[in-house]
Design a protein around this motif. Structure first.
Motif: not given
Length: 244
Positions: A7-24
């Protein structure tokens, strides 16, 4: 605990996808530009962070022009405690960065979850001096909770041209148990691997869309792959001696 960790990993992956996509996407564009122009992509990390440089090097389905900067005393197999001590030394990176074949317009990823130690910061600064575009993969929460050990007061996120946040918590341990006095189980390698592979996948897509054939390894366990891979290694082995 298994479900809790997932659950932690899924939540963190969602955070990365939502907030870091432009930088990625920006990192992917820089990476594609570098490779199309004939350059290679450099990666560096100390301690466990170096694992991610190996994750994408000489990897089936991965890009060929990936050049890890391996400094063995800063890894784990020559002494784990000693490697941590060395990472805290200001100026140490200069002893190995001067000889690195980093060229203007190339990309250098530097990985450090805490982002506070001098060696990763100095690696970024040295790579920038050589003309590279630098990308730090770090945890903003962790970094901002601890003072820098670099003489300048900079963290990795201050020094790099672009920052990708891996959302690791302070201490990089997310699980708790009433009978265990401290938090346990890290996330930075799992999230970092997903983040880095996503950037490189996007770079491959961008190369293809611009009419450039992405140099991607086939698995050596697939019949016929050796010829394909040998041709790509021949192209890049001068810049990346570790391919030999």
């Amino acid at each position: 605990m298994i479900q809790t960790y997932f659950n932690h990993i899924r939540h963190m992956l969602n955070q990365v996808e939502m907030t870091e996509t432009a930088a990625m996407r920006q990192a992917a564009e820089r990476t594609a530009d570098c490779i199309i122009s004939g350059g290679v992509v450099h990666l560096f990390g100390c301690g466990h962070s170096h694992i991610l440089t190996e994750e994408v090097f000489y990897r089936a389905g991965g890009l060929v022009p990936i050049r890890p900067i391996f400094v063995e005393p800063l890894m784990l197999h020559e002494g784990a405690v000693r490697s941590s001590e060395l990472e805290r030394q200001n100026g140490l990176a200069r002893t190995f960065m001067e000889e690195q074949d980093i060229r203007p317009g190339e990309v250098a990823f530097v990985l450090s979850t805490s982002g506070r130690n001098p060696v990763p910061v100095d690696v970024v600064l040295a790579a920038k001096e050589k003309g590279a575009f630098t990308i730090g993969i770090t945890s903003l929460e962790y970094s901002q909770s601890q003072p820098s050990r670099h003489t300048s007061g900079k963290h990795l996120y201050d020094a790099a041209d672009l920052v990708l946040n891996n959302y690791a918590v302070k201490g990089d341990a997310v699980l708790n148990h009433p009978d265990v006095p401290i938090p346990f189980t890290p996330t930075s390698t799992v999230i970092g691997a997903a983040l880095l592979n996503a950037v490189l996948a996007s770079a491959i897509e961008r190369m293809a869309e611009r009419g450039f054939q992405p140099p991607v390894f086939l698995s050596g366990n697939i019949d016929g792959a050796d010829r394909h891979n040998a041709a790509l290694i021949e192209r890049y082995k001068e810049r990346i001696p570790l391919l030999n």
